[in-house]
Scaffold this active site. Sequence first.
Site, PDB file in Angstrom:
ATOM      1  N   HIS A 193     -42.830  53.389  37.503  1.00  0.00           N
ATOM      2  CA  HIS A 193     -42.177  53.384  38.818  1.00  0.00           C
ATOM      3  C   HIS A 193     -41.540  52.026  39.090  1.00  0.00           C
ATOM      4  O   HIS A 193     -42.127  50.991  38.800  1.00  0.00           O
ATOM      5  CB  HIS A 193     -43.199  53.682  39.923  1.00  0.00           C
ATOM      6  CG  HIS A 193     -43.496  55.139  40.078  1.00  0.00           C
ATOM      7  ND1 HIS A 193     -44.095  55.678  41.188  1.00  0.00           N
ATOM      8  CD2 HIS A 193     -43.255  56.192  39.260  1.00  0.00           C
ATOM      9  CE1 HIS A 193     -44.218  56.988  41.044  1.00  0.00           C
ATOM     10  NE2 HIS A 193     -43.722  57.320  39.882  1.00  0.00           N
ATOM     11  N   TYR A 209     -47.256  43.390  45.112  1.00  0.00           N
ATOM     12  CA  TYR A 209     -47.582  44.756  44.697  1.00  0.00           C
ATOM     13  C   TYR A 209     -47.588  44.894  43.174  1.00  0.00           C
ATOM     14  O   TYR A 209     -48.508  45.478  42.598  1.00  0.00           O
ATOM     15  CB  TYR A 209     -46.607  45.752  45.339  1.00  0.00           C
ATOM     16  CG  TYR A 209     -47.127  47.166  45.326  1.00  0.00           C
ATOM     17  CD1 TYR A 209     -47.927  47.644  46.368  1.00  0.00           C
ATOM     18  CD2 TYR A 209     -46.866  48.023  44.265  1.00  0.00           C
ATOM     19  CE1 TYR A 209     -48.441  48.934  46.340  1.00  0.00           C
ATOM     20  CE2 TYR A 209     -47.365  49.308  44.230  1.00  0.00           C
ATOM     21  CZ  TYR A 209     -48.149  49.759  45.276  1.00  0.00           C
ATOM     22  OH  TYR A 209     -48.660  51.035  45.247  1.00  0.00           O
ATOM     23  N   TYR A 260     -45.971  55.086  51.532  1.00  0.00           N
ATOM     24  CA  TYR A 260     -46.993  54.571  52.449  1.00  0.00           C
ATOM     25  C   TYR A 260     -46.479  54.827  53.867  1.00  0.00           C
ATOM     26  O   TYR A 260     -45.484  54.227  54.272  1.00  0.00           O
ATOM     27  CB  TYR A 260     -47.191  53.067  52.235  1.00  0.00           C
ATOM     28  CG  TYR A 260     -47.915  52.702  50.955  1.00  0.00           C
ATOM     29  CD1 TYR A 260     -47.258  52.650  49.732  1.00  0.00           C
ATOM     30  CD2 TYR A 260     -49.281  52.396  50.973  1.00  0.00           C
ATOM     31  CE1 TYR A 260     -47.937  52.298  48.565  1.00  0.00           C
ATOM     32  CE2 TYR A 260     -49.959  52.042  49.813  1.00  0.00           C
ATOM     33  CZ  TYR A 260     -49.287  52.004  48.617  1.00  0.00           C
ATOM     34  OH  TYR A 260     -49.960  51.657  47.457  1.00  0.00           O
TER      35      TYR A 260
HETATM   36  C1  DHB Z   1     -53.328  55.274  44.782  1.00  0.00           C
HETATM   37  C2  DHB Z   1     -54.364  54.587  45.336  1.00  0.00           C
HETATM   38  C3  DHB Z   1     -54.097  53.496  46.127  1.00  0.00           C
HETATM   39  O1  DHB Z   1     -55.106  52.797  46.666  1.00  0.00           O
HETATM   40  C4  DHB Z   1     -52.805  53.085  46.379  1.00  0.00           C
HETATM   41  O2  DHB Z   1     -52.578  52.022  47.193  1.00  0.00           O
HETATM   42  C5  DHB Z   1     -51.766  53.775  45.813  1.00  0.00           C
HETATM   43  C6  DHB Z   1     -52.032  54.874  45.005  1.00  0.00           C
HETATM   44  C7  DHB Z   1     -53.620  56.452  43.927  1.00  0.00           C
HETATM   45  O3  DHB Z   1     -54.794  56.824  43.827  1.00  0.00           O
HETATM   46  O4  DHB Z   1     -52.687  57.013  43.366  1.00  0.00           O
END
Ligand code: DHB
Length: 394
Positions: free
Chosen positions: A75, A385, A203
């Site tokens: 991604h 990130y 998100y």
């Molecule tokens: C997933 C879990 C997370 O804590 C996150 O921030 C993004 C994705 C997941 O389980 O895919």
Amino acid sequence: MKRLRTQVGIVGAGPAGLTLAHLLDRVGIESVVLEDRSRDYVEHRIRAGVLEHGTVELLRESGVGERMDSEGILHHGISVQFEGERHRIALTDLAGGRSIVIYGQTEVVKDLIGARLERGLPLLFEVDGVSVRGFDGDEPAIAFRHEGEEQELRCDVIAGCDGFHGVCRPAIAPVLRTFEREYPFAWLGILAEAPPSSDELVYAHHERGFALLSLRSPHLSRLYLQCRPDENLDGWPEDRIWDELRTRTALDGWSLNTGPILEQGVTGMRSFVAEPMQHGRLFLAGDAAHIVPPTGAKGLNLAIADVAVLAQVLDRWYRTGDEGGLASYSETCLRRVWRAEHFSYWMTTMLHRISDDPFDLKLQLSQLRWVTTSQAAATSLAENYVGQPFELAS
Ligand code: DHB
Ligand code: FAD
């Protein structure tokens, strides 16, 4: 009592313990991994799903990335949604070409267990009564029971990779300083047999609470909803989960794919750090030393970053006798840990419904507008990130 001897005794076969054992094997250091659960349990415990750029590189370069490279999904961005609009954050463009890979923690664990057992190296499941001692001096040892037999594993170093509820951190509690924050909410997570509704993670901030759209494969969606920490799943039949997800992620011209729910659970949210991450010959790594709320997708990545440092300093120590690297382990790891602690706290408090106070809401919306309109702010989110390159000890 049966007595065993190894170089590094590792407690816990989660991502931290298994990756450490693998990295040590690569440089010819022997270890024994002790795990209190069954192999089946640890291979099916659904948790994280986002691998940072550095984690991907480490797994690939150390020879356990083959399935990740074929089944993991690369991604280059994520979206942040608020006030009914979705805004893309172009991670790769903003963070110097780095990206993330969607590949479940369960799969990472299966790959590491497979590699270890294929090499015929010691990994004991379903041990109990684990206790650690002797790490103040030169004779660390781990006592445990396996298949009804009392055993003692003598080693040079103990690696406490036994997660938040393990025995290693409590064994050095008197010398630790801890920092903690609990959040008044949790995540209800589901794994559903439904094609992902969005190509990238979303998100979503919503007045009814946070929601997250993630995925595991072209056929499996992983979805989360903010809920109460004491949420009873009996109150969440499938229809209610899908209605709530639909409401919180609603967008004109877009719809949520649904399907049978295969797994569901509630995960609490906490921030926690224990300092230092070492005492004598006992080293803590991963969740044994620190916890982040999952909003930044950092828990698994931090665990792997810790053991990358630990494997490196142990290698140097065995080769040269240099204790300096061992002594700097905690400080090196904690720099990254605190960055991730802040990022996870920031993402959590920006995206969840944190109170009924309109002042909090105004501040959140201001931050959300800022990260989705300012290149500088979006770059900061993106850098955190995708994760900093792995730092090695001095
Ligand atoms: C997933 C879990 C997370 O804590 C996150 O921030 C993004 C994705 C997941 O389980 O895919
Ligand atoms: P763990 O994975 O906890 O591994 C520790 C191992 O030690 C376990 O196998 C345990 O059984 C074993 N153990 C414990 N005590 C003993 C003992 N006394 N003797 C022997 N073995 C022992 N992070 C994210 O980024 N995103 C997420 O969505 C996410 N979801 C999560 C959901 C849950 C329910 C939990 C608990 C965590 C989640 N995390 C998530 C965090 C992430 O999964 C962890 O940060 C990661 O598992 C840390 O790896 P670890 O190896 O340090 O610890």
